[in-house]
Write an enzyme that holds these catalytic residues in place. Structure first.
Site, mmCIF file in Angstrom:
data_model
loop_
_atom_site.group_PDB
_atom_site.id
_atom_site.type_symbol
_atom_site.label_atom_id
_atom_site.label_comp_id
_atom_site.label_asym_id
_atom_site.label_seq_id
_atom_site.Cartn_x
_atom_site.Cartn_y
_atom_site.Cartn_z
ATOM 1 N N LYS A 9 0.835 -1.188 0.000
ATOM 2 C CA LYS A 9 0.000 0.000 0.000
ATOM 3 C C LYS A 9 0.878 1.250 0.000
ATOM 4 C CE LYS A 9 -1.571 2.696 2.895
ATOM 5 N NZ LYS A 9 -1.451 3.895 1.983
ATOM 6 N N GLY A 45 6.493 4.671 8.454
ATOM 7 C CA GLY A 45 5.810 5.960 8.444
ATOM 8 C C GLY A 45 6.044 6.673 9.758
ATOM 9 N N ALA A 49 2.668 8.657 14.905
ATOM 10 C CA ALA A 49 1.228 8.846 15.168
ATOM 11 C C ALA A 49 0.414 7.829 14.378
ATOM 12 C CB ALA A 49 0.832 10.263 14.782
ATOM 13 N N THR A 50 0.766 7.653 13.125
ATOM 14 C CA THR A 50 0.033 6.682 12.290
ATOM 15 C C THR A 50 0.333 5.257 12.731
ATOM 16 O OG1 THR A 50 0.228 8.233 10.466
ATOM 17 C CG2 THR A 50 -0.421 5.987 9.907
ATOM 18 N N GLU A 62 8.988 0.810 11.078
ATOM 19 C CA GLU A 62 10.158 1.659 10.824
ATOM 20 C C GLU A 62 9.636 3.091 10.834
ATOM 21 O OE1 GLU A 62 13.187 -1.311 8.791
ATOM 22 O OE2 GLU A 62 13.450 0.814 9.202
ATOM 23 N N CYS A 105 13.560 10.052 6.855
ATOM 24 C CA CYS A 105 13.653 9.598 8.248
ATOM 25 C C CYS A 105 15.102 9.655 8.707
ATOM 26 C CB CYS A 105 13.135 8.186 8.357
ATOM 27 S SG CYS A 105 14.063 7.069 7.321
ATOM 28 N N GLU A 127 10.424 15.739 15.137
ATOM 29 C CA GLU A 127 10.768 15.536 13.728
ATOM 30 C C GLU A 127 10.030 16.562 12.870
ATOM 31 O OE1 GLU A 127 9.132 12.093 11.583
ATOM 32 O OE2 GLU A 127 11.171 11.705 10.930
HETATM 33 O O1 TXE Z 1 3.844 8.988 7.042
HETATM 34 P P1 TXE Z 1 2.389 8.617 7.508
HETATM 35 P P2 TXE Z 1 4.243 9.747 5.713
HETATM 36 C C1 TXE Z 1 8.530 8.352 8.418
HETATM 37 C C2 TXE Z 1 9.058 9.750 8.524
HETATM 38 C C3 TXE Z 1 7.814 10.532 8.810
HETATM 39 C C4 TXE Z 1 6.751 9.811 8.022
HETATM 40 C C5 TXE Z 1 6.451 10.540 6.745
HETATM 41 O O2 TXE Z 1 10.001 9.851 9.522
HETATM 42 O O3 TXE Z 1 7.529 10.462 10.183
HETATM 43 O O4 TXE Z 1 7.271 8.504 7.729
HETATM 44 O O5 TXE Z 1 5.813 9.687 5.819
HETATM 45 C C6 TXE Z 1 -0.634 5.272 5.573
HETATM 46 N N1 TXE Z 1 -3.943 3.227 8.895
HETATM 47 N N2 TXE Z 1 9.449 7.542 7.625
HETATM 48 O O6 TXE Z 1 3.775 11.160 5.792
HETATM 49 O O7 TXE Z 1 1.428 9.730 7.453
HETATM 50 C C7 TXE Z 1 -0.325 6.383 4.613
HETATM 51 O O8 TXE Z 1 -1.243 6.363 3.519
HETATM 52 C C8 TXE Z 1 -3.116 2.635 8.020
HETATM 53 C C9 TXE Z 1 10.272 6.566 8.313
HETATM 54 O O9 TXE Z 1 3.817 8.929 4.520
HETATM 55 O O10 TXE Z 1 2.616 7.960 8.792
HETATM 56 C C10 TXE Z 1 1.082 5.998 4.172
HETATM 57 O O11 TXE Z 1 1.029 5.005 3.169
HETATM 58 N N3 TXE Z 1 -2.298 3.308 7.178
HETATM 59 C C11 TXE Z 1 10.935 5.619 7.364
HETATM 60 C C12 TXE Z 1 1.687 5.412 5.440
HETATM 61 O O12 TXE Z 1 0.592 5.057 6.269
HETATM 62 C C13 TXE Z 1 -2.327 4.646 7.253
HETATM 63 C C14 TXE Z 1 11.482 6.249 6.128
HETATM 64 C C15 TXE Z 1 2.590 6.381 6.190
HETATM 65 O O13 TXE Z 1 1.866 7.555 6.410
HETATM 66 C C16 TXE Z 1 -3.168 5.351 8.146
HETATM 67 C C17 TXE Z 1 10.526 7.155 5.548
HETATM 68 C C18 TXE Z 1 -3.999 4.569 8.999
HETATM 69 N N4 TXE Z 1 -4.837 5.149 9.884
HETATM 70 C C19 TXE Z 1 9.577 7.822 6.309
HETATM 71 N N5 TXE Z 1 -2.954 6.697 7.971
HETATM 72 C C20 TXE Z 1 12.032 4.733 7.973
HETATM 73 N N6 TXE Z 1 12.117 4.602 9.292
HETATM 74 O O14 TXE Z 1 12.766 4.111 7.222
HETATM 75 C C21 TXE Z 1 -2.030 6.810 7.007
HETATM 76 N N7 TXE Z 1 -1.647 5.590 6.566
#
Ligand code: TXE
Length: 489
Positions: free
Chosen positions: A183, A235, A238-239, A257, A292, A393
Site C-alpha cells: 500500500k 511511516g 502517530a500513524t 520503521e 527519516c 521531527e
Molecule cells: O507517514 P504517515 P508519511 C517516516 C518519517 C515521517 C513519516 C512521513 O520519519 O515520520 O514517515 O511519511 C498510511 N492506517 N518515515 O507522511 O502519514 C499512509 O497512507 C493505516 C520513516 O507517509 O505515517 C502511508 O502510506 N495506514 C521511514 C503510510 O501510512 C495509514 C522512512 C505512512 O503515512 C493510516 C521514511 C492509517 N490510519 C519515512 N494513515 C524509515 N524509518 O525508514 C495513514 N496511513
C-alpha cells in the site's frame, strides 16, 4: 514545462493492481494527485477501499500457495529476473518517483537501484534456507526447527520512499515465501504501481504482488483484515499507533520503521570540508530534509563551530533549487501544500518563541518556483534544547546547528531524544569513533559517511523509531515464523 510535457505520463497508472488486473473498484474513492513542483494535478488515481483490500487478500492467498509450491531454484530465478527487470527500468522508475513526490531526478533512480540491490540480495537467500535439528531431552527424538512464511503480508509505505520500501520489505517478504499487498501512500502511487506491473512482466505469479494505493481508510481496511498474517509499517509514529491498534483486533503482528531526529556529531578532528558537504546533504538538502534519516540536529565541537558553520552555509548556498526533472537541480520542493504550511509554521513558531537564531532560509521560495511547494533550506543556531525545534521531527529542510564541549557532552545531547534511528559521527580519531558508536542509542551509526542503506546491514530504530529491521538475515526473518517439529523415534 507543463506536467503533460513531462516524460512517462503514459505510465502514470491511476488504478489498483489486484491479482494481475487493473481495477477501479466501486468502494474505492479517487484522489487528485498534485505534482509538488508546480502545484498542478498530474493524475486522478483510484484509492482502495475495503472491497478492494478483500479482493486483494483473496488473490494473494491463491498466488502464495502457487509461489511456495514452486521449486526453490525456480523462485530464486524468478526473483533474479525481477531484479534484472527493475535494473532495466531504473530510469523510468526514477522519473515516476519524480512524478510521485518531486524528488530530484539526480537522485530518484537511486531508490530503484536500492530496490534492485535488495531484490538481488534476497533472491540469493531463497535457495539457501536451512532449518535446524536440535538435541532434545528424549534422546531418541528428532527435533526440527523450520522457518515458514506468514502467507499474505501487508506492507505500508510512506510517500517519500515507495521504491525504497520495495527493496527493504517487499523483497525479503517474497524471498521468505509470502505474497504481498503493497500500500503506497496516496501521495506517491506511480512508481509502486509500475513496479507491480514489472513484477508481472518478470514472471511473478499474478496476485503475488498487489499494489493498492490508499489513504488512511484503505490503510485501516488492510491492517484490520483477518487474512493478513503480518504487517510491516513504515511511516510516522502517530500513524503507527493507529495501525497497531487496528491490527490488535486480530492480534496481527506489526513491524515498524518510524521517524527520527538524528544527531550529526562533528568533532574538532573531523575533515571539516567533508563534514560540511555530508551535513548539508544528509540535512536540509537531501530530499529537502524529507527523510527519516535526516541529520537534523548538527552538533559541532565548540573549537571549530564558526569554521564549520561558514563552510556548511557555503555548501547550502551553492545548491541549485528548481524543477526536479531538470538534471542540474539538486533540491526540489516539499511534498504537498499542507506539508509546506506545516513546516513554515514550525519555522515561524521557532522565530517568534526565540527557540533559536534563524541563520539562513526560513521562507517559501517565490518567483518561477512560486506555484510549487518550495522552502529555502533553513538553519537555526543556538537552539533551545527543550524546544520543538530540537525535539520533534520536522520532515523538511530545517536543521539546527549547536555547540558541544567534549565527547561526553556530545553523546548526552545525541541520546537526549525519544527517537533512535540514525546517528552520524564525523571524526578521524579511530578509538573515539568506536567509543562514541558504542555509547549511542540508535539502530544505525554512520561514521564519516551518509546513510547508505545496503542489503547487508540491518536498518531500523531504537526507542520510538520503530522495532523492525530491514536488510541482512534479520530482514528475512521479519517475514518468517518459526515452527518446531518433534518426532518421537
Ligand atoms: O507517514 P504517515 P508519511 C517516516 C518519517 C515521517 C513519516 C512521513 O520519519 O515520520 O514517515 O511519511 C498510511 N492506517 N518515515 O507522511 O502519514 C499512509 O497512507 C493505516 C520513516 O507517509 O505515517 C502511508 O502510506 N495506514 C521511514 C503510510 O501510512 C495509514 C522512512 C505512512 O503515512 C493510516 C521514511 C492509517 N490510519 C519515512 N494513515 C524509515 N524509518 O525508514 C495513514 N496511513
Amino acid at each position: 514545462m507543463t506536467t503533460t510535457e513531462y516524460p512517462d505520463t503514459d505510465v502514470l497508472h491511476d488504478r489498483l493492481l489486484i491479482g494481475g488486473d487493473w481495477v477501479t473498484g466501486s468502494s474505492a474513492t479517487t484522489h487528485e494527485h498534485i505534482y509538488p513542483a508546480n502545484g498542478r494535478p498530474n493524475a486522478t488515481i483510484t484509492l482502495a477501499g475495503p472491497d478492494e483490500v478483500d479482493q486483494a487478500v483473496r488473490s494473494a492467498r491463491e498466488a502464495q500457495r502457487e509461489w511456495v509450491a514452486l521449486p526453490v531454484g525456480r523462485r530464486r530465478d524468478i526473483m533474479v529476473d525481477l531484479a534484472d527487470a527493475v535494473h532495466d527500468h531504473v530510469d523510468q522508475l526514477g522519473r515516476l518517483s519524480v512524478h510521485d513526490f518531486a524528488v530530484p531526478m539526480r537522485t530518484a533512480p537511486g531508490h530503484a537501484m536500492l530496490a534492485e540491490g535488495f531484490i538481488r540480495y534476497y533472491a540469493g537467500h531463497v535457495d539457501k534456507a536451512h532449518g535446524q535439528v536440535s538435541e532434545v531431552s528424549g534422546k531418541h527424538d528428532l527435533n526440527i526447527i523450520d522457518r515458514e512464511p506468514y502467507g499474505v503480508v501487508g506492507i505500508i509505505a510512506p510517500w517519500n520512499g515507495p521504491m525504497v520500501v520495495v527493496g527493504l520489505n517487499v523483497a525479503p517478504a517474497l524471498a521468505a515465501g509470502n505474497a504481498v499487498i503493497l500500500k503506497p501512500s496516496e501521495l506517491s502511487p506511480f512508481s509502486a504501481l509500475r513496479f507491480g506491473e514489472i513484477c508481472l512482466e518478470a514472471g511473478l505469479p499474478p496476485g503475488l504482488v498487489n499494489v493498492l494505493p490508499a489513504g488512511p481508510d484503505g490503510g485501516q481496511s488492510l491492517v484490520s483484515h483477518r487474512g493478513i498474517g503480518k504487517i510491516h509499517f513504515t511511516g510516522g509514529g502517530a500513524t503507527a499507533r493507529k495501525v497497531i491498534v487496528a491490527a490488535a483486533a486480530n492480534l496481527t503482528p506489526v513491524a515498524t520503521e518510524l521517524g527520527g531526529k538524528s544527531a550529526n556529531i562533528i568533532f574538532a578532528d573531523a575533515d571539516l570540508d567533508q563534514a560540511a558537504i555530508l551535513s548539508a546533504w544528509q540535512g536540509p538538502l537531501g530530499q529537502s530534509g524529507q527523510s527519516c534519516a535526516c541529520g537534523s540536529r548538527i552538533l559541532v565541537q565548540e573549537d571549530v563551530f564558526d569554521e564549520f558553520l561558514q563552510r556548511f552555509l557555503t555548501v547550502i548556498s551553492a545548491a541549485k533549487i528548481g524543477d526536479p526533472f531538470d538534471p542540474d537541480v539538486m533540491v526540489g520542493p516539499v511534498v504537498s501544500e499542507p506539508a509546506m504550511n506545516r513546516i513554515l509554521g514550525v519555522i515561524d513558531d521557532a522565530v517568534e518563541s526565540r527557540h533559536g537564531t534563524l541563520t539562513t532560509g526560513g521562507a517559501r521560495i517565490g518567483g518561477d518556483l512560486g506555484d510549487g511547494y518550495y522552502i529555502e533550506p533553513t538553519v537555526f543556531t543556538d537552539v533551545d534544547a527543550r524546544s520543538p525545534l530540537a525535539t520533534e521531527e520536522i520532515f523538511g529542510p530545517v536543521v539546527s546547528v549547536t555547540r558541544f564541549r567534549d565527547e561526553d557532552d556530545a553523546i548526552a545531547i545525541a541520546n537526549d531524544t525519544e527517537y533512535g534511528l540514525n546517528t552520524y559521527v564525523q571524526t578521524m580519531n579511530l578509538p573515539r569513533a568506536h567509543r562514541v558508536a558504542r555509547a549511542l542509542q540508535s539502530g544505525s551509526v554512520w561514521i564519516n559517511r551518509n546513510s547508505d542503506i545496503s542489503p547487508q546491514g540491518p536498518y531500523g530504530g531504537y526507542k520510538k523509531s520503530g522495532n523492525g529491521r530491514s536488510g541482512g538475515i534479520e530482514g528475512l526473518h521479519e517475514f518468517q515464523q518459526i515452527k518446531n517439529t518433534r518426532i518421537g523415534l
